[in-house]
Design an enzyme around this catalytic site. Structure first.
Site, PDB file in Angstrom:
ATOM      1  N   ARG A 148       0.734  -1.323  -0.048  1.00 23.91           N
ATOM      2  CA  ARG A 148      -0.154  -0.207   0.037  1.00 23.91           C
ATOM      3  C   ARG A 148       0.947   1.264  -0.098  1.00 23.91           C
ATOM      4  O   ARG A 148       0.579   2.349   0.564  1.00 23.91           O
ATOM      5  CB  ARG A 148      -0.947   0.105   1.271  1.00 23.91           C
ATOM      6  CG  ARG A 148      -1.974  -1.134   1.162  1.00 23.91           C
ATOM      7  CD  ARG A 148      -2.913  -0.988   0.017  1.00 23.91           C
ATOM      8  NE  ARG A 148      -4.207  -2.110   0.461  1.00 23.91           N
ATOM      9  CZ  ARG A 148      -4.191  -3.317   0.186  1.00 23.91           C
ATOM     10  NH1 ARG A 148      -2.943  -4.060  -0.537  1.00 23.91           N
ATOM     11  NH2 ARG A 148      -5.275  -4.016   0.513  1.00 23.91           N
ATOM     12  N   SER A 218     -10.571  -1.411   3.922  1.00 24.02           N
ATOM     13  CA  SER A 218      -9.615  -1.536   5.213  1.00 24.02           C
ATOM     14  C   SER A 218      -9.114  -0.063   5.544  1.00 24.02           C
ATOM     15  O   SER A 218      -8.688   0.814   4.952  1.00 24.02           O
ATOM     16  CB  SER A 218      -8.316  -2.061   4.936  1.00 24.02           C
ATOM     17  OG  SER A 218      -8.765  -3.633   4.292  1.00 24.02           O
ATOM     18  N   GLU A 314      -4.616   3.150   6.864  1.00 22.37           N
ATOM     19  CA  GLU A 314      -4.433   3.151   5.061  1.00 22.37           C
ATOM     20  C   GLU A 314      -5.003   4.321   4.689  1.00 22.37           C
ATOM     21  O   GLU A 314      -4.756   4.877   3.670  1.00 22.37           O
ATOM     22  CB  GLU A 314      -5.227   1.668   4.588  1.00 22.37           C
ATOM     23  CG  GLU A 314      -4.471   1.365   3.062  1.00 22.37           C
ATOM     24  CD  GLU A 314      -5.626   0.096   2.648  1.00 22.37           C
ATOM     25  OE1 GLU A 314      -5.461  -0.830   3.221  1.00 22.37           O
ATOM     26  OE2 GLU A 314      -6.036   0.440   1.448  1.00 22.37           O
TER      27      GLU A 314
HETATM   28  N1  EPU Z   1     -10.176 -11.852  10.220  1.00 20.12           N
HETATM   29  C1  EPU Z   1     -10.633 -12.047  11.646  1.00 20.12           C
HETATM   30  N2  EPU Z   1     -11.763 -11.493  11.709  1.00 20.12           N
HETATM   31  C2  EPU Z   1     -12.713 -11.019  10.922  1.00 20.12           C
HETATM   32  C3  EPU Z   1     -12.302 -10.971   9.449  1.00 20.12           C
HETATM   33  C4  EPU Z   1     -10.875 -11.349   9.292  1.00 20.12           C
HETATM   34  O1  EPU Z   1      -9.806 -12.382  12.724  1.00 20.12           O
HETATM   35  O2  EPU Z   1     -13.866 -10.916  11.054  1.00 20.12           O
HETATM   36  C5  EPU Z   1      -8.663 -12.299   9.996  1.00 20.12           C
HETATM   37  C6  EPU Z   1      -8.925 -13.771   9.716  1.00 20.12           C
HETATM   38  O3  EPU Z   1      -7.615 -14.273  10.375  1.00 20.12           O
HETATM   39  C7  EPU Z   1      -8.537 -13.744   8.269  1.00 20.12           C
HETATM   40  C8  EPU Z   1      -7.669 -12.605   8.227  1.00 20.12           C
HETATM   41  O4  EPU Z   1      -8.162 -11.555   9.127  1.00 20.12           O
HETATM   42  O5  EPU Z   1      -8.005 -14.838   7.736  1.00 20.12           O
HETATM   43  C9  EPU Z   1      -7.724 -11.803   6.806  1.00 20.12           C
HETATM   44  O6  EPU Z   1      -8.902 -11.484   6.435  1.00 20.12           O
HETATM   45  P1  EPU Z   1      -9.405 -11.111   4.844  1.00 20.12           P
HETATM   46  O7  EPU Z   1      -8.861 -12.256   4.037  1.00 20.12           O
HETATM   47  O8  EPU Z   1     -10.798 -10.281   5.128  1.00 20.12           O
HETATM   48  O9  EPU Z   1      -8.216  -9.946   4.504  1.00 20.12           O
HETATM   49  P2  EPU Z   1      -7.356  -8.646   5.448  1.00 20.12           P
HETATM   50  O10 EPU Z   1      -6.173  -9.101   5.643  1.00 20.12           O
HETATM   51  O11 EPU Z   1      -8.590  -7.996   6.545  1.00 20.12           O
HETATM   52  C10 EPU Z   1      -6.611  -7.523   3.222  1.00 20.12           C
HETATM   53  C11 EPU Z   1      -6.784  -6.222   2.619  1.00 20.12           C
HETATM   54  C12 EPU Z   1      -7.991  -6.112   1.754  1.00 20.12           C
HETATM   55  C13 EPU Z   1      -8.384  -7.223   0.801  1.00 20.12           C
HETATM   56  C14 EPU Z   1      -8.190  -8.477   1.700  1.00 20.12           C
HETATM   57  C15 EPU Z   1      -8.236  -9.502   0.296  1.00 20.12           C
HETATM   58  C16 EPU Z   1      -5.301  -4.727   3.622  1.00 20.12           C
HETATM   59  C17 EPU Z   1      -5.166  -3.588   4.759  1.00 20.12           C
HETATM   60  N3  EPU Z   1      -6.432  -5.211   3.496  1.00 20.12           N
HETATM   61  O12 EPU Z   1      -7.796  -7.549   4.255  1.00 20.12           O
HETATM   62  O13 EPU Z   1      -8.112  -4.760   1.092  1.00 20.12           O
HETATM   63  O14 EPU Z   1      -9.341  -7.058   0.156  1.00 20.12           O
HETATM   64  O15 EPU Z   1      -6.770  -8.526   2.182  1.00 20.12           O
HETATM   65  O16 EPU Z   1      -7.037  -9.752  -0.159  1.00 20.12           O
HETATM   66  O17 EPU Z   1      -4.184  -5.213   3.439  1.00 20.12           O
HETATM   67  C18 EPU Z   1      -8.515  -2.602   1.149  1.00 20.12           C
HETATM   68  O18 EPU Z   1      -7.160  -2.319   1.271  1.00 20.12           O
HETATM   69  O19 EPU Z   1      -9.302  -1.501   1.440  1.00 20.12           O
HETATM   70  C19 EPU Z   1      -9.024  -3.844   1.169  1.00 20.12           C
HETATM   71  C20 EPU Z   1     -10.194  -4.149   1.492  1.00 20.12           C
END
Ligand code: EPU
Length: 318
Positions: A148, A218, A314
């Site tokens: 990012r 995010s 972010e």
């Molecule tokens: N998780 C929880 N509780 C929840 C949801 C998620 O504990 O309610 C934990 C779980 O361990 C899960 C992990 O968070 O495995 C990852 O969750 P998710 O796959 O939803 O992804 P994220 O890391 O929260 C990132 C990006 C998103 C992108 C997703 C999918 C960042 C800051 N965010 O989110 O990007 O869509 O991965 O690749 O890196 C954005 O930047 O606006 C965005 C939405």
């Protein structure tokens, strides 16, 4: 709550931009280029000029049997571009489907999802220098891309306006399906179109639609912590999800940290931590900028107190 800018300007060409910068004094007038504003939080009125690209052309600049180079102007809606590449039978952008915003902002932010970052597709970024009006082309390496992050948010912030991006898409299948359950959702022997459909379904099930619930995706970046810190934490929280960033650093999902602070659904005024994905702050309809700022501060404080991790937004605060 509505906030206002002093002026709004749109440009249709590089010449428009040059003329604009020749007319104003860049050192005294604040100018903020935006795409759809999907990653911005306006905390007050903006005393300056907001610039929005109306440059929306797209053409093939080169192709071989293996790849296609597409030059795409900054005002093209990001997801329209993803849909178009998939329809052209090209691979690379399908995992980035449905991310809000426009092409210029995508190259500033290095948007990413499901194991792909836009930097993986970028060949070069065309810009106009605000000070001289000259065209400056950055190679992908010049852009200093990271998670990012790009040079346009870092050392060259406020200097260049992106006018077009050249992407390299593959003509042969090269899918990334290793994130979460994407491979299951995409089905057997998926095409780019199947993956795009799966990504759209996952995003719609997890993330609030910005057209219905104001949100910036995010709100925080996923933190990357030292290995020693991770080892202490995992001792206390054996279920701590993690991904090794390199030999000495570990990335932790911020969503998990926020959930463990029992902040899912937490509300301040009209701003709330989204129940299905706590990394997102939603406007329940009547949030003030201050509600969002206060809620984000509370999240940072609770996560820092419990895990000794400083969450970095972010979202850009204006
Ligand atoms: N998780 C929880 N509780 C929840 C949801 C998620 O504990 O309610 C934990 C779980 O361990 C899960 C992990 O968070 O495995 C990852 O969750 P998710 O796959 O939803 O992804 P994220 O890391 O929260 C990132 C990006 C998103 C992108 C997703 C999918 C960042 C800051 N965010 O989110 O990007 O869509 O991965 O690749 O890196 C954005 O930047 O606006 C965005 C939405």
């Amino acid at each position: 709550m509505n906030v206002f800018a002093s002026q709004w300007g749109e440009y249709h060409s590089e010449d428009d931009l040059r003329q604009f910068f020749a007319r104003i004094n860049c050192r005294t007038t604040a100018v903020l280029p935006i795409g759809q504003g999907s990653n911005l939080l306006f905390t007050k009125n903006f005393e300056g000029i907001i610039l929005h690209s109306q440059m929306r052309k797209l053409h093939i600049v080169d192709e071989t049997a293996d790849y296609c180079l597409l030059r795409v102007e900054s005002g093209v809606v990001w997801d329209d571009f993803c849909g178009l590449t998939v329809n052209m039978g090209l691979y690379g952008a399908e995992n980035l489907s449905l991310i809000p915003g426009e092409v210029g902002a995508a190259a500033v932010q290095n948007i990413g999802a499901y194991g792909v970052e836009v930097k993986d597709l970028i060949m070069q970024v065309e810009t106009i220098d605000r000070l001289s009006g000259a065209t400056h082309i950055f190679s992908q390496v010049d852009c200093d891309y990271g998670y990012r992050h790009s040079i346009f948010k870092g050392s060259l912030k406020d200097r260049y306006i992106i006018t077009a991006v050249v992407f390299r898409l593959s003509k042969t299948p090269c899918l990334r399906l290793d994130y979460g359950d994407l491979w299951q959702r995409a089905g057997k022997n998926p095409t780019a179109s199947d993956v795009r459909r799966a990504v759209i379904t996952i995003r719609r099930s997890k993330l609030p639609d910005p057209a219905l619930w104001g949100n910036a995706g995010s709100f925080f970046k996923n933190p990357v912590i030292e290995l020693a810190h991770f080892e202490t934490l995992v001792h206390t929280y054996p279920d701590l999800p993690h991904f090794f960033a390199d030999d000495n650093h570990v990335k932790i999902p911020a969503a998990w940290l926020i959930e463990r602070c029992a902040l899912k659904g937490k509300r301040i005024g009209g701003a709330a931590v989204y129940e299905h994905q706590p990394l997102v702050i939603v406007n329940c309809g009547d949030a003030t900028p201050n509600d969002v700022v206060e809620l984000s501060q509370l999240i940072r404080e609770r996560v820092a107190a419990k895990f000794r991790i400083d969450l970095v937004p972010e979202v850009c605060f204006i």
